[in-house]
Design an enzyme around this catalytic site. Structure first.
Site, PDB file in Angstrom:
ATOM      1  N   SER A  31     -22.322 -92.105   6.930  1.00 10.17           N
ATOM      2  CA  SER A  31     -22.970 -92.920   5.890  1.00 10.17           C
ATOM      3  C   SER A  31     -24.444 -92.550   5.810  1.00 10.17           C
ATOM      4  O   SER A  31     -25.206 -92.750   6.764  1.00 10.17           O
ATOM      5  CB  SER A  31     -22.836 -94.404   6.239  1.00 10.17           C
ATOM      6  OG  SER A  31     -23.755 -95.137   5.453  1.00 10.17           O
ATOM      7  N   HIS A  56     -20.263 -90.600   2.972  1.00 11.51           N
ATOM      8  CA  HIS A  56     -20.133 -91.999   2.571  1.00 11.51           C
ATOM      9  C   HIS A  56     -21.451 -92.457   1.968  1.00 11.51           C
ATOM     10  O   HIS A  56     -22.516 -92.358   2.598  1.00 11.51           O
ATOM     11  CB  HIS A  56     -19.753 -92.841   3.785  1.00 11.51           C
ATOM     12  CG  HIS A  56     -19.448 -94.261   3.469  1.00 11.51           C
ATOM     13  ND1 HIS A  56     -18.231 -94.677   2.943  1.00 11.51           N
ATOM     14  CD2 HIS A  56     -20.205 -95.371   3.575  1.00 11.51           C
ATOM     15  CE1 HIS A  56     -18.255 -95.988   2.761  1.00 11.51           C
ATOM     16  NE2 HIS A  56     -19.446 -96.442   3.143  1.00 11.51           N
ATOM     17  N   ASP A  58     -23.490 -95.451   0.169  1.00 12.09           N
ATOM     18  CA  ASP A  58     -23.529 -96.906   0.025  1.00 12.09           C
ATOM     19  C   ASP A  58     -24.486 -97.334  -1.074  1.00 12.09           C
ATOM     20  O   ASP A  58     -25.704 -97.200  -0.938  1.00 12.09           O
ATOM     21  CB  ASP A  58     -24.004 -97.540   1.343  1.00 12.09           C
ATOM     22  CG  ASP A  58     -22.953 -97.430   2.438  1.00 12.09           C
ATOM     23  OD1 ASP A  58     -21.826 -97.890   2.222  1.00 12.09           O
ATOM     24  OD2 ASP A  58     -23.278 -96.882   3.508  1.00 12.09           O
ATOM     25  N   MET A  60     -26.019-100.421  -3.116  1.00 11.51           N
ATOM     26  CA  MET A  60     -26.202-101.884  -2.982  1.00 11.51           C
ATOM     27  C   MET A  60     -27.106-102.411  -4.083  1.00 11.51           C
ATOM     28  O   MET A  60     -28.105-101.776  -4.416  1.00 11.51           O
ATOM     29  CB  MET A  60     -26.854-102.202  -1.640  1.00 11.51           C
ATOM     30  CG  MET A  60     -26.089-101.698  -0.449  1.00 11.51           C
ATOM     31  SD  MET A  60     -26.976-102.102   1.065  1.00 11.51           S
ATOM     32  CE  MET A  60     -25.889-101.383   2.276  1.00 11.51           C
ATOM     33  N   HIS A  89     -19.254 -96.036  -2.055  1.00 14.43           N
ATOM     34  CA  HIS A  89     -18.919 -97.420  -1.722  1.00 14.43           C
ATOM     35  C   HIS A  89     -19.842 -98.346  -2.526  1.00 14.43           C
ATOM     36  O   HIS A  89     -21.024 -98.470  -2.219  1.00 14.43           O
ATOM     37  CB  HIS A  89     -19.115 -97.607  -0.200  1.00 14.43           C
ATOM     38  CG  HIS A  89     -18.877 -98.983   0.298  1.00 14.43           C
ATOM     39  ND1 HIS A  89     -19.249 -99.376   1.568  1.00 14.43           N
ATOM     40  CD2 HIS A  89     -18.308-100.082  -0.272  1.00 14.43           C
ATOM     41  CE1 HIS A  89     -18.918-100.642   1.750  1.00 14.43           C
ATOM     42  NE2 HIS A  89     -18.346-101.093   0.646  1.00 14.43           N
ATOM     43  N   MET A  91     -21.276-101.630  -3.403  1.00 16.58           N
ATOM     44  CA  MET A  91     -21.485-103.024  -2.995  1.00 16.58           C
ATOM     45  C   MET A  91     -22.309-103.679  -4.089  1.00 16.58           C
ATOM     46  O   MET A  91     -23.483-104.009  -3.898  1.00 16.58           O
ATOM     47  CB  MET A  91     -22.189-103.071  -1.635  1.00 16.58           C
ATOM     48  CG  MET A  91     -21.248-102.734  -0.482  1.00 16.58           C
ATOM     49  SD  MET A  91     -22.123-102.327   1.034  1.00 16.58           S
ATOM     50  CE  MET A  91     -22.409-100.588   0.754  1.00 16.58           C
ATOM     51  N   MET A 160     -13.812-103.596   5.853  1.00 18.27           N
ATOM     52  CA  MET A 160     -15.183-103.756   6.369  1.00 18.27           C
ATOM     53  C   MET A 160     -15.100-104.351   7.765  1.00 18.27           C
ATOM     54  O   MET A 160     -14.498-105.404   7.962  1.00 18.27           O
ATOM     55  CB  MET A 160     -16.004-104.691   5.469  1.00 18.27           C
ATOM     56  CG  MET A 160     -16.414-104.111   4.130  1.00 18.27           C
ATOM     57  SD  MET A 160     -17.331-102.541   4.203  1.00 18.27           S
ATOM     58  CE  MET A 160     -18.732-102.938   5.255  1.00 18.27           C
ATOM     59  N   ASP A 198     -15.489 -99.359   8.188  1.00 19.89           N
ATOM     60  CA  ASP A 198     -16.917 -99.197   7.918  1.00 19.89           C
ATOM     61  C   ASP A 198     -17.722-100.318   8.571  1.00 19.89           C
ATOM     62  O   ASP A 198     -17.558-101.491   8.225  1.00 19.89           O
ATOM     63  CB  ASP A 198     -17.108 -99.219   6.391  1.00 19.89           C
ATOM     64  CG  ASP A 198     -18.531 -98.962   5.951  1.00 19.89           C
ATOM     65  OD1 ASP A 198     -19.376 -98.646   6.800  1.00 19.89           O
ATOM     66  OD2 ASP A 198     -18.795 -99.091   4.739  1.00 19.89           O
TER      67      ASP A 198
END
Ligand code: DX5
Ligand code: ZN
Length: 244
Positions: A31, A56, A58, A60, A89, A91, A160, A198
């Site tokens: 990540s 990965h 992320d 957000m 991913h 979020m 998660m 994760d």
């Protein structure tokens, strides 16, 4: 070939196919949230050349999770000249608003949270219609039943193992049973989907999740602290020891 020989040859072929279907490929997904953004390109190249197949990523939004990370311009920029799998991913609230844009900036797979959309089935179909792999993530307190009626359409489920929003948190032990239950279900239904985990995965916790049946392992601080290549090599050695 006489009939018996044909039958034997057919059986061997079927067994080979079944064997292939059971093949387990454990994939490491570093990540980049834990990487040094001042030299992001080098950070990525260090982990992919050491053998990590997924990256990965992320995203957000400060709404679905408390923190804000980065978005499309960063992803388009790191996409250039790289062919590893971009595992994005999301979020973010109502992720369906941005699926086209993340496809355009180079996502290979998109993960949406079941808790973040009222239209999970539609979001999954939109991801697939764009030719990407579709995954659904579940927060620690969300039951596996949230996947009912979409499970067959998914390429991957993300369990998660911390509450999403920050790197460097501690693995939540109750998630082991959740991973195990999902693996059991996937095997019973004979689905080809991958199970990604994760949060809080490191040298101490990786055995637990692999043993429970996870086959895509996200690691942020477990990879981007200390010697990156050494961390990847060490984690991959552990992962390669787990077959079905
Ligand atoms: C957390 C993110 C994770 C995070 C994992 O919300 O989804 O991908 O980067 O970091 P570690 O491996 O440090 O727990
Ligand atoms: Zn993540």
């Amino acid at each position: 070939m006489n009939t018996t020989e044909k039958e034997t040859a057919g059986r061997i072929e079927n067994e080979k196919e079944a064997g292939a279907a059971r093949q387990r490929e454990n994939i490491l997904a570093p990540s980049i949230l834990a990487a040094d953004f001042n030299q992001l390109g080098e950070e990525i190249d260090a982990v992919t050349s050491a053998g990590a197949k997924y990256l990965h990523i992320d995203v957000m939004d400060g709404m679905f999770v408390p923190s804000i990370s980065f978005g499309m311009p960063v992803i388009s920029s790191i996409r250039k000249g790289r062919d590893c799998f971009f595992d994005v991913h999301l979020m973010i609230e109502r992720p369906e608003r941005y699926i086209d844009e993340f496809a355009a900036c180079g996502a290979d797979g998109i993960t949406v949270h079941a808790e973040a959309t009222r239209h999970l089935h539609r979001a999954v179909q939109t991801i697939k219609a764009k030719g990407m792999k579709a995954a659904v993530a579940l927060n620690p307190s969300t039951p596996l039943s949230a996947l009912d009626y979409v499970l067959e359409d998914l390429d991957m489920v993300l369990i998660m193992t911390v509450n999403p929003g920050f790197g460097g948190q501690k693995y939540i032990p109750q998630m082991t049973e959740k991973i195990r239950a999902l693996r059991k279900k996937v095997q019973e239904m004979e689905l080809p989907l991958k199970i990604e985990v994760d949060g809080g995965i490191n040298d101490a916790t990786i055995h637990t999740v692999l043993e429970a049946g996870a086959d895509v392992i996200v690691a942020g601080s477990g990879v981007f602290k200390g010697d990156r290549a050494e961390n990847v090599a060490r984690l991959l050695t552990v992962m390669n020891g787990y077959t079905w």
